[in-house]
Enzyme design. Structure first.
Site, PDB file in Angstrom:
ATOM      1  N   GLU A 132       0.821  -1.600  -0.045  1.00 40.81           N
ATOM      2  CA  GLU A 132       0.052   0.211  -0.149  1.00 40.81           C
ATOM      3  C   GLU A 132       0.666   1.360   0.242  1.00 40.81           C
ATOM      4  OE1 GLU A 132      -3.089  -2.907   1.534  1.00 40.81           O
ATOM      5  OE2 GLU A 132      -0.791  -3.059   1.852  1.00 40.81           O
ATOM      6  N   ARG A 211      -0.701  -7.847   5.728  1.00 44.64           N
ATOM      7  CA  ARG A 211      -0.381  -9.441   4.941  1.00 44.64           C
ATOM      8  C   ARG A 211       1.337  -8.838   6.726  1.00 44.64           C
ATOM      9  NH1 ARG A 211      -0.240  -7.653   0.856  1.00 44.64           N
ATOM     10  NH2 ARG A 211      -1.950  -9.031  -0.520  1.00 44.64           N
ATOM     11  N   HIS A 242     -10.507 -12.524   9.417  1.00 43.92           N
ATOM     12  CA  HIS A 242     -10.897 -12.016   8.354  1.00 43.92           C
ATOM     13  C   HIS A 242     -10.720 -13.612   7.435  1.00 43.92           C
ATOM     14  CE1 HIS A 242      -8.707 -10.483   4.601  1.00 43.92           C
ATOM     15  NE2 HIS A 242      -9.214  -9.537   5.118  1.00 43.92           N
TER      16      HIS A 242
END
Length: 372
Positions: A132, A211, A242
Site C-alpha cells: 500500500e 500482510r 478475516h
C-alpha cells in the site's frame, strides 16, 4: 455536464467511496459512472448492497490465490478498456490498493486526469504497509488533483513536490460513510453479538489481517489478546476473522476455547460500524478504523509498528502498540484499568473530519473545470 468515473475494488475503498458516489449521483451537473474491479469480490458486494450502488462496469477480476502481479496486470488492462470507451472528464481513485495504482496508471495512459481521494498518507517505509505505501506514492505521481484528508497529508504531498494549488484538504470520506449507518438501538443478526452485555462488560473489538503481520507477529498479537482476557474478568473480545486462511489458522490455534473470546465471520459494513459503536475499545492493524473509531469515542490500540496516520496519535485518539506481546498487554491493560486515561482518549477530537468531505470533493470537481 462533467463525466466522472469512480473506480474502486476492495471493501475499504468501497466504504470510503460509496458516500462520494451518492453525492455525485445527486448532482445535476455531473454524469456519474461507477467501475468496480472486484479485487475483493465478496466483501465488496456487501458494501455495494448497503449503499445501494449498482456499478456501471463490474470487471469481476478476483481469482483464487491471485498474486499482486496478476491483479495489477488484470486491473490495468481491463480498466484502461473501460476508460477508453467511457472517455470521462476525470477518474477518481481512492487510497492505496492495487486497483488504485493500476487504475490511475490506466487513466494516465489514456491521458485522462486523475483525482486521488485520501491522498498524502505516508508511513515512511515502502514495505509497511506492503504494497500500500508504494501504491499511494505512485498514485500521487499520476494524479492531477489530490484530495487530502488532513493538514499532515497536505504537508506530505508538498514535501514530495506536488503543486500546492492542486491539493484540496477535505477531511476523510469514511466519516461521511460512518455517520450514515450508525443506529443507537441497532440489533445484530448474529445471536452471539446480541447476547453480549455491552453495558456490563468491556468489549474489545479486534481486527487483524495485514500482510506484514502474518506469521510470528500475528502469533504475538493473538497471544497478547488471550492473556488480556485471562487477566481481566470483565473483558470480552469479538474478532470478526478475516477470510485469509493464514489469519484463520492462527486465530483457531491461539484464540479458540475461551468463553469470552468470540470468533465470528466477517461482518458487513453496517453491523461492523454499529459493533464499533457498542465496543469499549478497538485493537486493530487496520488503517481505516484509526479514522472511524474516534468519531464514536472509541480508543484504538494499533497493532502495527508504525502508522501513516500520525494525526490520530497526536490527537490522542490512538496508541501504537506494535506487535510485541508484552507491550500490547501493557498498553491495552492501561485503557482497561485507568478510567481517567480511557476518558481522555475517548473524548479526544477526531482529526479526520466532520462528515462533509464528499461535498467538498464534488464542489472542487465542479470548480476545477473552470480553473484547470
Amino acid at each position: 455536464m462533467i463525466k466522472v468515473l469512480t473506480l474502486f475494488g476492495t471493501r475499504p475503498e468501497a466504504i470510503k467511496m460509496a458516500p462520494l458516489v451518492k453525492v455525485l449521483e445527486k448532482d445535476p451537473e455531473i454524469t456519474s459512472i461507477v467501475c468496480v474491479t472486484a479485487q475483493h469480490r465478496q466483501m465488496l458486494d456487501q458494501v455495494l448492497d448497503v449503499f445501494k450502488i449498482v456499478p456501471d462496469h463490474d470487471l469481476n477480476l478476483m481469482q483464487h490465490g491471485q498474486t499482486l502481479t496478476e491483479v495489477t496486470a488484470r486491473v490495468l488492462e481491463s480498466v484502461q478498456s473501460v476508460i477508453a470507451s467511457e472517455k470521462p472528464d476525470i477518474v477518481l481513485v481512492h487510497g492505496d490498493t492495487t486497483t488504485t495504482f493500476a487504475g490511475a496508471l490506466a487513466a494516465f495512459y489514456e491521458q485522462i486526469p486523475v483525482g486521488h481521494v485520501e491522498a498524502g498518507l505516508r508511513s515512511g517505509n515502502i514495505y509497511s504497509p506492503y504494497p500500500e505505501e508504494m501504491n499511494r506514492m505512485l498514485a500521487s505521481r499520476l494524479a492531477t488533483i489530490h484530495f487530502a484528508a488532513t493538514d499532515g497529508n497536505v504537508v506530505n504531498l508538498v514535501r514530495e513536490g506536488i503543486d500546492e494549488g492542486k491539493i484540496v484538504k477535505t477531511g476523510n470520506t469514511v466519516i461521511d460513510a460512518l455517520v450514515s449507518v450508525i443506529e443507537p438501538d441497532y440489533r445484530f443478526k448474529d445471536p452471539i453479538l446480541n447476547n453480549i452485555n455491552f453495558e456490563k462488560n468491556k468489549v474489545i473489538l479486534v481486527t487483524a489481517h495485514r500482510r506484514e503481520n502474518l506469521g510470528e507477529p500475528m502469533v504475538k498479537i493473538f497471544s497478547a489478546i488471550r492473556a488480556i482476557v485471562e487477566h481481566h474478568e470483565d473483558v470480552e473480545v469479538v474478532f470478526p476473522v478475516h477470510l485469509n486462511p493464514k489469519v484463520r489458522s492462527s486465530a483457531d490455534e491461539y484464540l479458540t476455547g475461551h468463553s469470552r473470546i468470540h470468533l465470528i465471520e466477517p461482518l458487513e459494513y453496517k453491523p461492523f460500524a454499529n459493533l464499533m459503536a457498542k465496543s469499549y475499545l478497538i485493537m486493530t492493524d487496520s488503517g481505516g478504523i484509526q479514522e472511524e473509531a474516534p468519531t464514536l469515542g472509541k480508543p484504538v490500540v494499533v497493532l502495527r509498528t508504525e502508522t501513516e496516520r500520525p494525526e490520530a496519535v497526536e490527537a490522542g485518539t490512538v496508541v501504537v502498540a506494535g506487535v510485541e506481546k508484552d507491550i500490547i498487554i501493557e498498553m491495552t491493560s492501561r485503557l482497561i484499568n485507568d478510567e481517567k486515561y480511557y476518558k481522555t482518549m475517548s473524548e479526544a477530537v477526531n482529526p479526520y473530519g466532520d462528515g462533509r468531505a464528499c461535498e467538498r470533493i464534488v464542489k472542487f470537481i465542479k470548480l476545477w473545470k473552470y480553473i484547470d
